[in-house]
Design a protein around this motif. Structure first.
Motif, PDB file in Angstrom:
ATOM      1  N   ASN A  47      40.151  37.155  36.407  1.00 42.65           N
ATOM      2  CA  ASN A  47      39.255  37.717  37.412  1.00 42.65           C
ATOM      3  C   ASN A  47      37.921  36.982  37.360  1.00 42.65           C
ATOM      4  OD1 ASN A  47      40.942  40.059  38.315  1.00 42.65           O
ATOM      5  ND2 ASN A  47      40.756  40.607  36.155  1.00 42.65           N
ATOM      6  N   ALA A  48      37.125  37.117  38.408  1.00 46.68           N
ATOM      7  CA  ALA A  48      35.820  36.459  38.435  1.00 46.68           C
ATOM      8  C   ALA A  48      34.971  36.960  37.263  1.00 46.68           C
ATOM      9  CB  ALA A  48      35.128  36.751  39.758  1.00 46.68           C
ATOM     10  N   THR A  49      34.628  36.044  36.369  1.00 44.80           N
ATOM     11  CA  THR A  49      33.874  36.382  35.158  1.00 44.80           C
ATOM     12  C   THR A  49      32.731  35.397  35.037  1.00 44.80           C
ATOM     13  OG1 THR A  49      35.903  37.188  34.099  1.00 44.80           O
ATOM     14  CG2 THR A  49      34.021  36.722  32.663  1.00 44.80           C
ATOM     15  N   ARG A  73      34.251  42.775  43.451  1.00 45.16           N
ATOM     16  CA  ARG A  73      34.846  41.998  44.554  1.00 45.16           C
ATOM     17  C   ARG A  73      35.654  40.803  44.045  1.00 45.16           C
ATOM     18  NH1 ARG A  73      29.663  39.437  47.616  1.00 45.16           N
ATOM     19  NH2 ARG A  73      31.288  38.404  48.826  1.00 45.16           N
ATOM     20  N   GLY A  74      35.480  40.442  42.761  1.00 40.26           N
ATOM     21  CA  GLY A  74      36.221  39.323  42.187  1.00 40.26           C
ATOM     22  C   GLY A  74      37.448  39.732  41.402  1.00 40.26           C
ATOM     23  N   GLU A  75      37.788  41.031  41.442  1.00 38.36           N
ATOM     24  CA  GLU A  75      38.973  41.497  40.715  1.00 38.36           C
ATOM     25  C   GLU A  75      40.249  41.123  41.459  1.00 38.36           C
ATOM     26  OE1 GLU A  75      36.802  45.469  38.815  1.00 38.36           O
ATOM     27  OE2 GLU A  75      38.632  45.675  40.022  1.00 38.36           O
ATOM     28  N   GLY A  77      39.963  47.603  42.545  1.00 36.02           N
ATOM     29  CA  GLY A  77      38.552  47.901  42.373  1.00 36.02           C
ATOM     30  C   GLY A  77      38.218  48.813  41.219  1.00 36.02           C
ATOM     31  N   THR A  78      39.157  49.031  40.297  1.00 34.91           N
ATOM     32  CA  THR A  78      38.910  49.977  39.199  1.00 34.91           C
ATOM     33  C   THR A  78      38.740  49.307  37.837  1.00 34.91           C
ATOM     34  OG1 THR A  78      41.257  50.344  38.635  1.00 34.91           O
ATOM     35  CG2 THR A  78      40.307  51.688  40.407  1.00 34.91           C
ATOM     36  N   LEU A  79      38.909  48.000  37.756  1.00 33.11           N
ATOM     37  CA  LEU A  79      38.918  47.354  36.439  1.00 33.11           C
ATOM     38  C   LEU A  79      37.551  47.413  35.777  1.00 33.11           C
ATOM     39  CD1 LEU A  79      41.209  44.239  37.034  1.00 33.11           C
ATOM     40  CD2 LEU A  79      41.805  46.653  36.720  1.00 33.11           C
ATOM     41  N   ALA A  80      36.490  47.235  36.548  1.00 31.03           N
ATOM     42  CA  ALA A  80      35.151  47.290  35.971  1.00 31.03           C
ATOM     43  C   ALA A  80      34.882  48.662  35.360  1.00 31.03           C
ATOM     44  CB  ALA A  80      34.107  46.959  37.036  1.00 31.03           C
ATOM     45  N   GLY A  99      27.227  41.951  44.132  1.00 29.88           N
ATOM     46  CA  GLY A  99      27.584  43.346  44.332  1.00 29.88           C
ATOM     47  C   GLY A  99      27.813  44.080  43.022  1.00 29.88           C
ATOM     48  N   PRO A 100      28.293  45.320  43.113  1.00 28.50           N
ATOM     49  CA  PRO A 100      28.498  46.110  41.897  1.00 28.50           C
ATOM     50  C   PRO A 100      29.547  45.474  40.991  1.00 28.50           C
ATOM     51  CG  PRO A 100      29.499  47.183  43.795  1.00 28.50           C
ATOM     52  CD  PRO A 100      28.691  46.049  44.330  1.00 28.50           C
TER      53      PRO A 100
END
Length: 264
Positions: free
Chosen positions: A28-30, A50-52, A61-64, A93-94
């Motif tokens: 994922n976007a890291t 948004r990068g998941e 959208g729940t990984l964070a 974004g968040p």
């Protein structure tokens, strides 16, 4: 900044985030970032929602939020195994923001090695063959912090405890990272830390789990429910109760691959 620094969470929550680069090996976007607030500065990892990458078995959208919930569980156990982690707005974004942890060079706690090279006091997890057909062993150190991390992984139902997700800091502290695919209500435990199957939990672990169970009767359950579903919160209680009832490290269920691949 050290994870134990009392200012760490304030800096993460209030500081201005500047992106320095991307960790390209992550699925994922890291993003590696700097963050500064009121004269204090630190490095952090920022994973925007948004990068998941969508997954079939975890809601989009729940990984964070799962990373933050895993941090809350670690803190409630009193073991501080996860670096300070929170949700906040960032440049894209968040997303999840987690304090960066420096690691000790040449101090691995999990390794894939030839059988003769595995230290005598390590615990073997898996015997296999390399690309040339030579035997190799996946093993990990018999380390007190790893035992705690193995218990944490059972509690959060970690589906991706790779060797590379275990950090050994220069001061000796051990941290676990990358908990985005955790806390599912279905059994998905997948880890390289299987070396204590059937071994009794320590008195320390039993006491920590007992305290944790009591905290779940208060505000902790509500705090976790901000990031995961009520069913997943209840599943945490069930896993803790099972650990306390059986009093030993569990074995793989057979319902799910036991070890992540690749293991690092």
């Amino acid at each position: 900044m050290h994870p134990a620094d009392p200012a760490a969470r304030e800096v993460l929550a209030q500081g201005r985030i500047e992106v320095e680069g991307r960790l390209v090996e992550a699925s994922n976007a890291t993003l590696l970032c700097s963050v500064e607030h009121d004269g204090a500065a630190a490095e952090c990892v920022y994973k925007p929602v948004r990068g998941e990458r969508p997954l079939w078995d975890f809601p989009d959208g729940t990984l964070a939020g799962r990373e933050v919930a895993s941090y809350l569980v670690s803190e409630a156990l009193g073991w501080h195994l996860v670096p300070p982690t929170l949700l906040r707005e960032g440049p894209f974004g968040p997303g999840m923001v987690q304090l960066w942890v420096d690691t000790e060079e040449d101090s691995e706690l999990v390794d894939l090695a030839e059988p003769a090279d595995v230290p005598e006091d390590w615990r073997a997890v898996l015997q296999a063959q390399d690309n040339h057909g030579d035997p190799v062993v996946l093993a990990h150190a018999d380390h007190a912090a790893l035992r705690r991390l193995a218990v944490l992984d059972v509690v959060i139902n970690n589906a991706d405890r790779k060797g590379g997700h275990i950090l050994h800091a220069p001061d000796g502290h051990v941290f676990g990272i990358d908990h985005g695919v955790s806390l599912n209500a279905e059994n998905k435990l997948r880890t390289v830390l299987w070396g204590w199957i059937g071994k009794p939990l320590s008195a320390e672990a039993t006491e920590a789990l007992g305290r944790f169970r009591a905290l779940m009767e208060g505000e902790l359950a509500a705090d976790l429910a901000e990031h995961i579903t009520p069913k997943e919160v209840q599943a945490i209680n069930e896993r803790v109760q099972a650990l306390l009832g059986e009093g030993v490290f569990p074995a793989p269920s057979g319902e799910w691959p036991a070890i992540p691949w690749p293991p690092f």
